[in-house]
Motif scaffolding. Structure first.
Motif, PDB file in Angstrom:
ATOM      1  N   PHE A  41      -2.979   0.800  -2.420  1.00 12.48           N
ATOM      2  CA  PHE A  41      -1.921   1.759  -2.115  1.00 12.48           C
ATOM      3  C   PHE A  41      -1.915   2.923  -3.112  1.00 12.48           C
ATOM      4  CE2 PHE A  41       0.456  -1.836   0.104  1.00 12.48           C
ATOM      5  CZ  PHE A  41       0.039  -1.412   1.340  1.00 12.48           C
ATOM      6  N   MET A  42      -2.201   2.649  -4.390  1.00 15.85           N
ATOM      7  CA  MET A  42      -2.267   3.734  -5.365  1.00 15.85           C
ATOM      8  C   MET A  42      -3.439   4.658  -5.074  1.00 15.85           C
ATOM      9  SD  MET A  42      -0.968   2.283  -9.052  1.00 15.85           S
ATOM     10  CE  MET A  42      -2.479   1.470  -9.413  1.00 15.85           C
ATOM     11  N   ALA A  43      -4.570   4.106  -4.647  1.00 15.67           N
ATOM     12  CA  ALA A  43      -5.726   4.941  -4.303  1.00 15.67           C
ATOM     13  C   ALA A  43      -5.425   5.817  -3.091  1.00 15.67           C
ATOM     14  CB  ALA A  43      -6.945   4.061  -4.036  1.00 15.67           C
ATOM     15  N   ILE A  44      -4.792   5.246  -2.072  1.00 14.19           N
ATOM     16  CA  ILE A  44      -4.427   6.023  -0.883  1.00 14.19           C
ATOM     17  C   ILE A  44      -3.446   7.132  -1.258  1.00 14.19           C
ATOM     18  CG2 ILE A  44      -3.182   5.919   1.312  1.00 14.19           C
ATOM     19  CD1 ILE A  44      -4.410   3.103   1.669  1.00 14.19           C
ATOM     20  N   GLY A  45      -2.470   6.812  -2.084  1.00 15.67           N
ATOM     21  CA  GLY A  45      -1.499   7.822  -2.523  1.00 15.67           C
ATOM     22  C   GLY A  45      -2.137   8.927  -3.341  1.00 15.67           C
ATOM     23  N   SER A  46      -3.092   8.576  -4.185  1.00 15.29           N
ATOM     24  CA  SER A  46      -3.779   9.591  -4.998  1.00 15.29           C
ATOM     25  C   SER A  46      -4.612  10.523  -4.131  1.00 15.29           C
ATOM     26  CB  SER A  46      -4.674   8.913  -6.040  1.00 15.29           C
ATOM     27  OG  SER A  46      -3.903   8.130  -6.910  1.00 15.29           O
ATOM     28  N   VAL A  47      -5.324   9.959  -3.170  1.00  6.89           N
ATOM     29  CA  VAL A  47      -6.131  10.787  -2.271  1.00  6.89           C
ATOM     30  C   VAL A  47      -5.230  11.712  -1.455  1.00  6.89           C
ATOM     31  CG1 VAL A  47      -7.630  10.697  -0.240  1.00  6.89           C
ATOM     32  CG2 VAL A  47      -8.081   9.209  -2.188  1.00  6.89           C
ATOM     33  N   ALA A  48      -4.112  11.192  -0.962  1.00  6.66           N
ATOM     34  CA  ALA A  48      -3.187  12.015  -0.183  1.00  6.66           C
ATOM     35  C   ALA A  48      -2.584  13.129  -1.043  1.00  6.66           C
ATOM     36  CB  ALA A  48      -2.075  11.140   0.406  1.00  6.66           C
ATOM     37  N   VAL A  50      -3.959  14.592  -3.734  1.00  7.39           N
ATOM     38  CA  VAL A  50      -4.983  15.611  -3.985  1.00  7.39           C
ATOM     39  C   VAL A  50      -5.205  16.462  -2.738  1.00  7.39           C
ATOM     40  CG1 VAL A  50      -7.447  15.927  -4.469  1.00  7.39           C
ATOM     41  CG2 VAL A  50      -6.101  14.339  -5.839  1.00  7.39           C
ATOM     42  N   TYR A  51      -5.264  15.827  -1.583  1.00  6.77           N
ATOM     43  CA  TYR A  51      -5.434  16.578  -0.328  1.00  6.77           C
ATOM     44  C   TYR A  51      -4.285  17.558  -0.123  1.00  6.77           C
ATOM     45  CZ  TYR A  51      -5.361  17.599   4.640  1.00  6.77           C
ATOM     46  OH  TYR A  51      -5.299  18.244   5.840  1.00  6.77           O
ATOM     47  N   TRP A  52      -3.050  17.106  -0.342  1.00  7.80           N
ATOM     48  CA  TRP A  52      -1.887  17.961  -0.136  1.00  7.80           C
ATOM     49  C   TRP A  52      -1.885  19.134  -1.113  1.00  7.80           C
ATOM     50  CZ3 TRP A  52       1.145  18.576   3.761  1.00  7.80           C
ATOM     51  CH2 TRP A  52       2.334  19.274   3.618  1.00  7.80           C
ATOM     52  N   MET A  53      -2.246  18.902  -2.369  1.00  2.00           N
ATOM     53  CA  MET A  53      -2.290  19.980  -3.350  1.00  2.00           C
ATOM     54  C   MET A  53      -3.374  21.000  -2.996  1.00  2.00           C
ATOM     55  SD  MET A  53       0.054  19.735  -5.556  1.00  2.00           S
ATOM     56  CE  MET A  53       1.235  18.947  -4.492  1.00  2.00           C
ATOM     57  N   LEU A  54      -4.527  20.533  -2.502  1.00  2.00           N
ATOM     58  CA  LEU A  54      -5.574  21.469  -2.089  1.00  2.00           C
ATOM     59  C   LEU A  54      -5.149  22.295  -0.880  1.00  2.00           C
ATOM     60  CD1 LEU A  54      -8.750  19.251  -2.571  1.00  2.00           C
ATOM     61  CD2 LEU A  54      -7.991  21.176  -3.986  1.00  2.00           C
ATOM     62  N   GLU A  55      -4.430  21.690   0.058  1.00  7.05           N
ATOM     63  CA  GLU A  55      -3.919  22.450   1.206  1.00  7.05           C
ATOM     64  C   GLU A  55      -2.897  23.486   0.762  1.00  7.05           C
ATOM     65  OE1 GLU A  55      -4.625  22.368   4.623  1.00  7.05           O
ATOM     66  OE2 GLU A  55      -6.385  21.312   3.864  1.00  7.05           O
ATOM     67  N   LEU A  56      -2.011  23.134  -0.168  1.00  2.75           N
ATOM     68  CA  LEU A  56      -1.025  24.097  -0.667  1.00  2.75           C
ATOM     69  C   LEU A  56      -1.721  25.247  -1.383  1.00  2.75           C
ATOM     70  CD1 LEU A  56       1.830  21.812  -2.012  1.00  2.75           C
ATOM     71  CD2 LEU A  56       1.859  23.249   0.016  1.00  2.75           C
TER      72      LEU A  56
END
Length: 75
Positions: A41-48, A50-56
């Motif tokens: 769950f921590m790995a999934i949250g970290s990937v999400a 990073v993805y959200w910050m790159l989209e922003l």
């Protein structure tokens, strides 16, 4: 009606939570193995995150956001 709720209890306790009981047994020998679900769950949250910050950043670099003071009515 009581048997219906006992059936739900039996489904969750004896079937669906059985893998978590196995992980609890593993805790005595291997801490990392016992907490594998937390690591996943921590790995999934970290990937999400990073993805959200790159989209922003992508939207911020394109100047697509209206940053004027009157852009939002609550300001």
């Amino acid at each position: 009606m009581k048997d219906f709720f006992y059936g739900i209890q039996d489904l969750f306790v004896n079937t669906l939570f059985a893998p978590f009981d196995a992980l609890r047994e593993l805790e005595l020998t291997n801490w990392f193995g016992a907490n594998i679900m937390s690591w996943i769950f921590m790995a999934i949250g970290s990937v999400a995150f990073v993805y959200w910050m790159l989209e922003l950043k992508k939207y911020n670099d394109n100047n697509e956001e209206d940053k004027s003071v009157s852009a939002h009515s609550y300001l």
